[in-house]
Write an enzyme that holds these catalytic residues in place. Structure first.
Site, PDB file in Angstrom:
ATOM      1  N   ASP A  99      39.570 -12.676   3.324  1.00 51.36           N
ATOM      2  CA  ASP A  99      38.990 -12.824   4.652  1.00 51.36           C
ATOM      3  C   ASP A  99      37.747 -11.947   4.690  1.00 51.36           C
ATOM      4  OD1 ASP A  99      38.909 -13.205   7.552  1.00 51.36           O
ATOM      5  OD2 ASP A  99      41.060 -13.587   7.389  1.00 51.36           O
ATOM      6  N   ASP A 195      35.368 -14.985   9.060  1.00 53.36           N
ATOM      7  CA  ASP A 195      35.847 -14.827  10.433  1.00 53.36           C
ATOM      8  C   ASP A 195      34.746 -15.198  11.442  1.00 53.36           C
ATOM      9  OD1 ASP A 195      38.115 -13.713  12.021  1.00 53.36           O
ATOM     10  OD2 ASP A 195      36.591 -12.278  12.695  1.00 53.36           O
ATOM     11  N   GLU A 258      35.576 -20.010   9.792  1.00 52.30           N
ATOM     12  CA  GLU A 258      36.391 -20.170  11.008  1.00 52.30           C
ATOM     13  C   GLU A 258      35.460 -20.559  12.143  1.00 52.30           C
ATOM     14  OE1 GLU A 258      39.320 -17.808  14.126  1.00 52.30           O
ATOM     15  OE2 GLU A 258      37.551 -16.851  13.309  1.00 52.30           O
ATOM     16  N   HIS A 319      47.273 -17.570  12.295  1.00 59.22           N
ATOM     17  CA  HIS A 319      47.814 -16.365  12.930  1.00 59.22           C
ATOM     18  C   HIS A 319      47.330 -16.180  14.364  1.00 59.22           C
ATOM     19  CE1 HIS A 319      43.827 -15.477  11.631  1.00 59.22           C
ATOM     20  NE2 HIS A 319      43.836 -14.322  12.283  1.00 59.22           N
ATOM     21  N   ASP A 320      46.519 -17.130  14.864  1.00 56.60           N
ATOM     22  CA  ASP A 320      46.007 -17.024  16.227  1.00 56.60           C
ATOM     23  C   ASP A 320      46.602 -18.057  17.178  1.00 56.60           C
ATOM     24  OD1 ASP A 320      44.229 -14.945  15.530  1.00 56.60           O
ATOM     25  OD2 ASP A 320      42.684 -16.375  14.916  1.00 56.60           O
TER      26      ASP A 320
HETATM   27  C1  GLC Z   1      39.264 -14.366  14.455  1.00 56.53           C
HETATM   28  C2  GLC Z   1      40.596 -13.938  13.889  1.00 56.53           C
HETATM   29  C3  GLC Z   1      41.355 -13.225  14.964  1.00 56.53           C
HETATM   30  C4  GLC Z   1      40.571 -11.996  15.369  1.00 56.53           C
HETATM   31  C5  GLC Z   1      39.150 -12.366  15.800  1.00 56.53           C
HETATM   32  C6  GLC Z   1      38.268 -11.174  15.852  1.00 56.53           C
HETATM   33  O1  GLC Z   1      39.387 -15.319  15.437  1.00 56.53           O
HETATM   34  O2  GLC Z   1      41.263 -15.044  13.370  1.00 56.53           O
HETATM   35  O3  GLC Z   1      42.647 -12.884  14.567  1.00 56.53           O
HETATM   36  O4  GLC Z   1      41.202 -11.328  16.416  1.00 56.53           O
HETATM   37  O5  GLC Z   1      38.559 -13.262  14.883  1.00 56.53           O
HETATM   38  O6  GLC Z   1      37.961 -10.734  14.558  1.00 56.53           O
END
Ligand code: GLC
Length: 521
Positions: A99, A195, A258, A319-320
């Site tokens: 990541d 991310d 992402e 995980h979100d």
């Molecule tokens: C992304 C991650 C999440 C995190 C956010 C801030 O969306 O997947 O878990 O809290 O970024 O880094």
């Protein structure tokens, strides 16, 4: 499939490291734990693992607040542990994806500590400082600006105030961050999941976001405005192209982004002349209603929007987001596994989905997630889908000998790996069968998807590469449904009894039943 890049025919398995396997009984998963479980992943049949952040971090957002881009947090182990893990991953023929968190650092990162120390220092402009805030809102609620008393200015944080946003317009930031990528690429990692890629560049005039006419009370403060000026800015694509160049210095590595955007905007992240992300994450299956009509519409819309030469991908959980088994129910989530494994392109599975893990209820005094703590009760909390993996029949499920950082949850204990392995009808056995089938049949990975049909709650389509033809059928209605499907053999079905069943033109499917069959030519 020989001439396809490795990531094109890969099934990626996301590991949330805190919850995968603890090796030192501190209640939190770690790198040695992952290494210990690699054979499980080989048996499951995935091709690559993506590990959520493992860098040194105060853990305000559980690793998404990075204090050193080139280290390992002691909670997860040491750099030697990482090297050993990578070696073992590669020895098994798997790939390792890390990541990368470029939008923000931790407020404890030495760059930010220097930046906030005075108005006049070489790191001041590495972050976004302003005399006055505008109306931009944090994704976790409240203003995205934090006043910093000592220097009398505000800094930008799209997430927690402990996660100050980097200023990617500054070439020095770019060069330092690209060097961090090179550090890991040189070590041999096979790619990155980037991310919040769509947030990295903001409007250079800091214009206020316009009000969102569709906002209703209780949606969280960010939903009050349309994210016109602090997200998906045109300059982002140049930056992603440069990031890609860095990866290309090292050969066939993968760049995953992402990106939570509507399909038409998502497609821009493949980049001009495809010099962007290899895989802008496709979250359509996480977001769409689970009806035959909606799925058919969404899958068609996504596939027909893909630029020529670009590669599709599908994500069922992360995980979100609430787990699929909790979102659509356990029975339908088996059919969802079948659907996922029948779609073209690269697939991502979130750890635990292969067991049918469900969201775990988290009592208010057990909440860990800062998103829930900041805006309690509006459904932003992500702890329920981040609970530990159940490995065996015991109170702590073989995850840890200590106190797990989140509860394991009764319903998840029963789907533990040990019990699932013994049960041919378990979700795990279903995933294993489907992964084997996918690896055997290149048409499922790269063949065309045609003849999409959604009638009476039945979703059907054809997958074919010219040599083999498969038909996918899923019954999302509440009734048993007859359907005309042609002649062939059922290769995999949510009901294992039907695997291998010959079909002579006509089938009946139970509610939530799904299958994939080959068609005689
Ligand atoms: C992304 C991650 C999440 C995190 C956010 C801030 O969306 O997947 O878990 O809290 O970024 O880094």
């Amino acid at each position: 499939m020989q001439n396809l890049s490795w990531w094109k025919h890969a099934v990626v398995y996301q590991i949330y490291p805190r919850s995968f396997q603890d090796s030192n009984d501190d209640g939190i998963g770690d790198l040695n734990g992952i290494r210990y479980r690699l054979d499980y992943l080989v048996e499951l049949g995935i091709d690559a693992i993506w590990i959520s952040p493992i860098y040194p971090s105060p853990m305000a957002d559980f690793g998404y607040d990075v204090a050193d881009y080139c280290g390992i947090d002691p909670i997860f182990g040491t750099m030697d542990d990482f090297d050993q893990l990578q070696q073992e991953v590669h020895r098994r023929g798997l790939r390792l994806i890390l990541d990368f968190v470029p939008n923000h650092t931790s407020d404890q990162h030495p760059w930010f500590m220097e930046s906030r120390s005075s108005r006049d220092n070489s790191k001041r402009d590495w972050y976004v400082w302003r005399d006055k805030p505008n109306n931009w809102q944090s994704h976790f609620g409240g203003s995205a600006w934090q006043f910093d008393e000592p220097t009398g200015q505000y800094y930008l944080h799209e997430f927690l105030k402990e996660q100050p946003d980097l200023n990617w317009r500054n070439p020095a930031v770019k060069s330092a961050m690209f060097d961090a990528l090179r550090f890991w690429l040189r070590k041999g990692v096979d790619g990155f999941r980037v991310d919040v890629m769509w947030l990295m560049i903001k409007d250079d005039q800091f214009r206020d976001n316009p009000p969102n006419p569709a906002y209703t009370f209780g949606q969280g403060s960010r939903a009050q405005f349309l994210p016109l000026y602090d997200a998906d800015r045109p300059e982002i694509h140049e930056l992603v192209a440069e990031m890609r160049d860095v990866l290309e210095e090292f050969g066939d590595r993968v760049l995953i982004g992402e990106i939570y955007l509507p399909i038409s905007r998502l497609m821009n992240y493949y980049g001009r002349q495809l010099r962007g992300a290899d895989l802008p994450f496709n979250f359509q299956l996480l977001q769409c209603a689970w009806t035959a009509d909606e799925l058919a519409r969404t899958i068609n819309e996504y596939l027909s929007a893909i630029p020529t030469g670009a590669w599709p991908n599908w994500v069922l959980g992360n995980h979100d987001k609430s787990r699929i088994a909790s979102r659509i129910g356990l029975r339908k989530s088996r059919a969802a596994a079948l659907l996922l494994l029948s779609l073209p392109g690269t697939l991502t599975i979130y750890n635990g989905e292969e067991l049918g893990m469900q969201d775990v209820h988290i009592a208010p005094d057990e909440v860990q997630d800062p998103a829930e703590k900041r805006q309690p009760g509006i459904g932003m909390g992500r702890d329920p889908e981040r609970t530990p993996m159940p490995w065996e029949d015991s109170p702590l499920c073989g995850f840890t000998g200590g106190t797990p950082w989140l509860p394991i949850g009764k319903s998840n204990q029963t789907v533990n790996v040990h019990a699932s392995r013994k049960d041919p009808d378990s979700m795990l056995s279903l995933y294993e069968r489907l992964l084997r089938l996918r690896h055997r049949e290149p048409a499922l990975v790269s063949g065309a998807l045609t003849e999409m049909d959604a009638t009476d709650g039945l979703l059907m389509f054809i997958r074919s590469d010219g040599n083999t033809i498969f038909r996918f059928v899923m019954n999302l209605s509440e009734e048993r449904r007859p359907v005309e499907v042609g002649k062939g053999t059922i290769l995999a079905c949510t009901n294992i009894q039907r695997d291998g069943e010959p079909v002579r033109g006509f089938l009946e499917l139970d509610p939530a039943e799904a299958l994939i069959m080959n068609l005689a030519k």
